[in-house]
Design an enzyme around this catalytic site. Structure first.
Site, PDB file in Angstrom:
ATOM      1  CE  LYS A   1      -1.406  -4.308   3.260  1.00 41.30           C
ATOM      2  NZ  LYS A   1      -1.711  -5.614   2.656  1.00 41.30           N
TER       3      LYS A   1
ATOM      4  CB  SER B   1      -0.894  -0.003   1.253  1.00 46.41           C
ATOM      5  OG  SER B   1      -1.487   1.265   1.442  1.00 46.41           O
TER       6      SER B   1
ATOM      7  CE1 TYR C   1      -3.248  -0.071   4.892  1.00 51.16           C
ATOM      8  CE2 TYR C   1      -3.794  -2.372   5.289  1.00 51.16           C
ATOM      9  CZ  TYR C   1      -3.541  -1.325   4.411  1.00 51.16           C
ATOM     10  OH  TYR C   1      -3.569  -1.556   3.060  1.00 51.16           O
TER      11      TYR C   1
HETATM   12  C1  WQD Z   1      -9.621   9.781   1.162  1.00 52.10           C
HETATM   13  C2  WQD Z   1      -9.844  11.268   1.405  1.00 52.10           C
HETATM   14  C3  WQD Z   1     -10.147  11.842   3.716  1.00 52.10           C
HETATM   15  C4  WQD Z   1     -13.997   9.861   4.292  1.00 52.10           C
HETATM   16  C5  WQD Z   1      -6.972   4.706   2.994  1.00 52.10           C
HETATM   17  C6  WQD Z   1      -5.810   3.878   3.446  1.00 52.10           C
HETATM   18  C7  WQD Z   1      -5.093   3.303   2.263  1.00 52.10           C
HETATM   19  C8  WQD Z   1      -6.057   2.546   1.397  1.00 52.10           C
HETATM   20  C9  WQD Z   1      -7.204   3.447   0.974  1.00 52.10           C
HETATM   21  C10 WQD Z   1      -5.906   0.231   2.012  1.00 52.10           C
HETATM   22  C11 WQD Z   1      -9.089  11.759   2.637  1.00 52.10           C
HETATM   23  C12 WQD Z   1     -11.407  12.154   2.894  1.00 52.10           C
HETATM   24  C13 WQD Z   1     -12.821  10.316   3.719  1.00 52.10           C
HETATM   25  C14 WQD Z   1     -14.994  10.796   4.699  1.00 52.10           C
HETATM   26  C15 WQD Z   1     -13.598  12.581   3.906  1.00 52.10           C
HETATM   27  N1  WQD Z   1      -6.540   1.416   2.079  1.00 52.10           N
HETATM   28  N2  WQD Z   1     -12.638  11.651   3.526  1.00 52.10           N
HETATM   29  N3  WQD Z   1     -14.751  12.130   4.486  1.00 52.10           N
HETATM   30  O1  WQD Z   1      -7.238   7.587   3.923  1.00 52.10           O
HETATM   31  O2  WQD Z   1      -6.531   8.158   1.528  1.00 52.10           O
HETATM   32  O3  WQD Z   1      -6.477   5.805   2.278  1.00 52.10           O
HETATM   33  O4  WQD Z   1      -7.821   3.939   2.181  1.00 52.10           O
HETATM   34  O5  WQD Z   1      -4.954  -0.061   1.351  1.00 52.10           O
HETATM   35  O6  WQD Z   1      -4.096   2.462   2.749  1.00 52.10           O
HETATM   36  O7  WQD Z   1      -4.908   4.731   4.124  1.00 52.10           O
HETATM   37  O8  WQD Z   1      -8.660   6.913   1.934  1.00 52.10           O
HETATM   38  O9  WQD Z   1     -11.037   7.113   1.349  1.00 52.10           O
HETATM   39  O10 WQD Z   1     -10.367   7.116   3.799  1.00 52.10           O
HETATM   40  O11 WQD Z   1      -9.864   9.104   2.393  1.00 52.10           O
HETATM   41  O12 WQD Z   1     -13.399  13.795   3.725  1.00 52.10           O
HETATM   42  O13 WQD Z   1     -16.068  10.440   5.246  1.00 52.10           O
HETATM   43  O14 WQD Z   1     -11.220  11.479   1.670  1.00 52.10           O
HETATM   44  O15 WQD Z   1      -9.896  12.884   4.647  1.00 52.10           O
HETATM   45  O16 WQD Z   1      -8.637  13.070   2.363  1.00 52.10           O
HETATM   46  P1  WQD Z   1      -7.187   7.223   2.477  1.00 52.10           P
HETATM   47  P2  WQD Z   1     -10.058   7.508   2.408  1.00 52.10           P
END
Ligand code: WQD
Length: 342
Positions: free
Chosen positions: A154, A125, A150
Site C-alpha cells: 500500500k 490503508s 501487505y
Molecule cells: C484488531 C484487534 C488484535 C483477532 C488489520 C489490517 C488492516 C486492515 C484491518 C486491511 C487487534 C485483536 C484480533 C483475534 C484479537 N486490513 N484480535 N483476537 O490488525 O487492526 O488491522 O485488519 O486493510 O490493514 O492490519 O485488525 O481485526 O486483525 O485486529 O485479540 O482473534 O483485535 O490483536 O488488537 P488489525 P484485526
C-alpha cells in the site's frame, strides 16, 4: 453511459461500495478475479438494488483481459480495490503480495492512460502509518514504518500513484486510508465472508457468537491502554462505502492531482469494548480467553477525521453498536457464508 470501473467489486468493501455508487446515480462495471469472493455476490447485489451489474471475471494483472473492460465500456473513473489484503498471509507469502498488488495497480494505470481515464480512487490503508505514539493519525503522520508486506504494498503504491499523477498531468488520484472496516449491509445479504479461520477480530467474534468457533483469544491484555487491550478505529463498511462516493465526487470537482484522506470514526475502541458491544448485539456471552500478544500488533490506532470532514465532507455516522448488530444480522442469515462457486 459513463461508468465507474470497480476492481475487486465483488469483495467485502468493494461490493458495499457498488451499492453506494448505484444509490448515488453512478453506473458501475465490476471486475474481479474471485480469488477472495464468490459469484453469489452478484445475485445479492441484484436482490438489494434491483440491478444486474455488468461483471467481468478478470485478473487485473492480465492486461489483455482487462483491456476488454475498457474496450466494451465507456469507463470514466476507476475505484481500485483489487488486491490481496491479509496481513498475516502477506508475511508468509511476500512474493505473491508484491507481485499481485503492485502489478494489478500498474496494469490498471497503464490502461487508464491508454483509454484516457483520468480519475482514480485507490484503496489504501492505515497500515501505511506503522507504529507511532503520536495518535490519532493525521494524513501528515509519518509513513513507511510498515510491519508487513501487505502494508508495504500500500505504501509503495501510494508512491507509484504520486509519481504517475506528476507525470500525467490530467490524472487525478485520491488515496483513501481505511482504518478497520467492519459490519454489513442492513439487508444482511452481503457482509464479510473470509475463507477459512478469520484473521480479523469482528468476523472471529461473529463466528464465536454463532457457535462455529469455540472461543476468542484476546491477543494481549497488558498493553498501555485503559483496559489493557488494543484500541482500533472500527468503521462501518457502509460508512466506508459512502466515503468512496465522496472521494469520486472530489476528484471530479477538484484540481488536486493527489489527495489523501483517512476514513475512520476518530474513536478508538478496545478489544474488550468490542466484545461487550457484540454481546449486547447477539444477546449472549462471547466466550473469550486472554492470550499472548500477536506479533506486529500496535497498541493504539485511530484516525484524525478533521481533513475528511472539512475537505471531503465525510463523517462516519454509524455506531459500534450498529456495526455489531449488522455483523450479527449478516452472520445469522448466512451461518456458512455465501454459497461457494461450484
Ligand atoms: C484488531 C484487534 C488484535 C483477532 C488489520 C489490517 C488492516 C486492515 C484491518 C486491511 C487487534 C485483536 C484480533 C483475534 C484479537 N486490513 N484480535 N483476537 O490488525 O487492526 O488491522 O485488519 O486493510 O490493514 O492490519 O485488525 O481485526 O486483525 O485486529 O485479540 O482473534 O483485535 O490483536 O488488537 P488489525 P484485526
Amino acid at each position: 453511459m459513463a461508468s465507474v470501473l470497480v476492481t475487486g467489486g465483488m469483495g467485502f468493501i468493494g461490493s458495499h461500495t457498488v451499492i453506494s455508487l448505484y444509490e448515488n446515480g453512478f453506473d458501475v462495471v465490476i471486475a474481479d478475479n474471485l480469488i477472495n469472493s464468490k459469484t453469489e455476490v452478484l445475485n445479492r447485489l441484484e436482490q438489494i438494488t434491483g440491478k444486474r451489474f455488468k461483471f467481468y471475471k478478470v485478473d487485473c494483472c492480465d492486461k489483455e483481459a482487462l483491456r476488454k473492460v475498457f474496450e466494451e465500456n465507456e469507463i470514466d473513473s476507476v475505484i481500485h480495490f483489487a488486491g490481496l489484503k491479509a496481513v498475516g498471509e502477506s508475511v508468509r507469502m511476500p512474493l505473491e503480495y508484491y507481485s499481485n498488488n503492485i502489478n494489478s495497480m500498474l496494469t490498471v494505470v497503464e490502461l487508464m492512460n491508454e483509454y484516457k481515464v483520468r480519475k482514480l480512487v485507490f484503496s489504501s490503508s492505515a497500515t501505511v502509518y506503522g507504529e507511532s505514539e503520536d495518535v490519532p493519525f493525521t494524513e501528515e503522520s509519518p509513513l513507511g514504518m510498515c510491519t508487513n508486506p501487505y502494508g508495504w504494498t500500500k505504501w509503495m503504491l501510494e508512491q507509484v500513484l504520486r509519481d504517475c499523477a506528476k507525470a500525467y498531468p490530467d490524472l487525478k488520484v485520491c488515496l483513501l486510508r481505511y482504518f478497520n472496516p467492519v459490519g454489513a449491509h442492513e439487508s444482511g445479504l452481503i457482509g464479510e465472508d473470509p475463507k477459512g479461520i478469520p484473521n480479523n477480530l469482528f468476523p472471529y467474534i461473529s463466528k464465536v457468537a454463532a457457535g462455529t468457533l469455540e472461543q476468542l483469544t484476546v491477543f494481549g491484555d497488558d498493553y498501555d491502554t485503559p483496559d489493557g487491550t488494543c484500541l482500533r478505529d472500527y468503521i462501518h463498511v457502509c460508512d466506508l462505502a459512502d466515503g468512496h462516493v465522496k472521494a469520486l465526487n472530489f476528484v471530479a470537482t477538484h484540481d488536486d492531482s493527489v489527495s489523501v484522506f483517512n476514513l475512520g470514526t476518530g474513536k478508538g475502541t478496545s478489544v474488550k469494548e468490542a466484545v461487550a458491544a457484540f454481546e449486547k448485539a447477539c444477546g449472549h456471552e462471547i466466550k473469550h480467553v486472554f492470550g499472548a500478544r500477536r506479533p506486529g500488533d500496535i497498541p493504539v490506532c485511530y484516525a484524525s477525521t478533521d481533513k475528511a470532514r472539512k475537505e471531503l465532507g465525510f463523517e462516519a455516522k454509524r455506531t459500534i453498536e450498529e456495526m455489531c448488530s449488522s455483523c450479527w444480522n449478516w452472520q445469522t442469515k448466512n451461518p456458512d457464508g455465501l454459497p461457494s462457486d461450484s
